[in-house]
Scaffold this motif. Structure first.
Motif, PDB file in Angstrom:
ATOM      1  N   GLY A  63      45.310  32.749  39.799  1.00 22.09           N
ATOM      2  CA  GLY A  63      44.655  32.997  41.085  1.00 22.09           C
ATOM      3  C   GLY A  63      45.181  32.099  42.179  1.00 22.09           C
ATOM      4  N   ALA A  64      45.453  30.844  41.838  1.00 17.41           N
ATOM      5  CA  ALA A  64      46.009  29.914  42.826  1.00 17.41           C
ATOM      6  C   ALA A  64      47.391  30.362  43.268  1.00 17.41           C
ATOM      7  N   ILE A  65      48.199  30.807  42.317  1.00 18.36           N
ATOM      8  CA  ILE A  65      49.551  31.267  42.660  1.00 18.36           C
ATOM      9  C   ILE A  65      49.493  32.542  43.488  1.00 18.36           C
ATOM     10  N   ILE A  66      48.672  33.500  43.066  1.00 22.86           N
ATOM     11  CA  ILE A  66      48.540  34.768  43.796  1.00 22.86           C
ATOM     12  C   ILE A  66      48.006  34.501  45.207  1.00 22.86           C
ATOM     13  N   GLY A  67      46.989  33.646  45.326  1.00 29.83           N
ATOM     14  CA  GLY A  67      46.426  33.319  46.638  1.00 29.83           C
ATOM     15  C   GLY A  67      47.435  32.626  47.539  1.00 29.83           C
ATOM     16  N   LEU A  88      41.892  39.671  39.755  1.00 26.50           N
ATOM     17  CA  LEU A  88      40.978  40.458  38.925  1.00 26.50           C
ATOM     18  C   LEU A  88      40.922  41.917  39.377  1.00 26.50           C
ATOM     19  N   ILE A  89      40.811  42.131  40.683  1.00 29.38           N
ATOM     20  CA  ILE A  89      40.742  43.501  41.200  1.00 29.38           C
ATOM     21  C   ILE A  89      42.077  44.222  40.983  1.00 29.38           C
ATOM     22  N   ALA A 142      45.292  48.285  38.183  1.00 37.15           N
ATOM     23  CA  ALA A 142      46.470  48.577  37.364  1.00 37.15           C
ATOM     24  C   ALA A 142      46.071  49.187  36.023  1.00 37.15           C
ATOM     25  N   GLN A 143      44.993  48.702  35.430  1.00 40.37           N
ATOM     26  CA  GLN A 143      44.522  49.282  34.175  1.00 40.37           C
ATOM     27  C   GLN A 143      44.033  50.704  34.395  1.00 40.37           C
ATOM     28  N   MET A 159      50.391  44.652  43.282  1.00 41.96           N
ATOM     29  CA  MET A 159      49.023  45.011  43.680  1.00 41.96           C
ATOM     30  C   MET A 159      48.184  43.762  43.924  1.00 41.96           C
ATOM     31  N   GLN A 160      48.308  42.777  43.048  1.00 41.91           N
ATOM     32  CA  GLN A 160      47.533  41.547  43.191  1.00 41.91           C
ATOM     33  C   GLN A 160      47.916  40.793  44.457  1.00 41.91           C
ATOM     34  N   VAL A 161      49.207  40.710  44.739  1.00 41.89           N
ATOM     35  CA  VAL A 161      49.650  39.984  45.932  1.00 41.89           C
ATOM     36  C   VAL A 161      49.224  40.712  47.207  1.00 41.89           C
TER      37      VAL A 161
END
Length: 88
Positions: free
Chosen positions: A13-17, A44-45, A50-51, A68-70
């Protein structure tokens, strides 16, 4: 959930944020803790989406899920920064 999975979620989460914040142009008036929280929520979303689309489990790195996360992190940081600006 184990301690390792919780710590992994925080690190991811820290990296994505951070990546989301770096990709957003301009200055964002939010702290690093809020950036990590936005990153965790975006991760998480993004994983859930993706799932749902069936692209979360591929061989190697799940690039579509990562993108998608980024993108969600960029949107999340932008929304939070906009809300913080309107209060100030």
């Amino acid at each position: 959930m184990t301690i390792a999975s919780i710590l992994g979620a925080i690190v991811i989460g820290a990296i994505i944020g951070a990546v989301g914040r770096l990709l957003l142009p301009g200055r964002q008036p939010i702290g690093w803790v809020l950036t990590i929280v936005v990153g965790i929520v975006a991760a998480l979303i993004g994983t859930a989406i993706a799932q749902g689309l069936g692209v979360a489990t591929t061989d190697g790195i799940d690039w579509i899920e990562l993108v998608m996360q980024v993108v969600l992190a960029v949107v999340g940081v932008g929304l939070v920064a906009g809300l913080r600006r309107s209060r100030v």
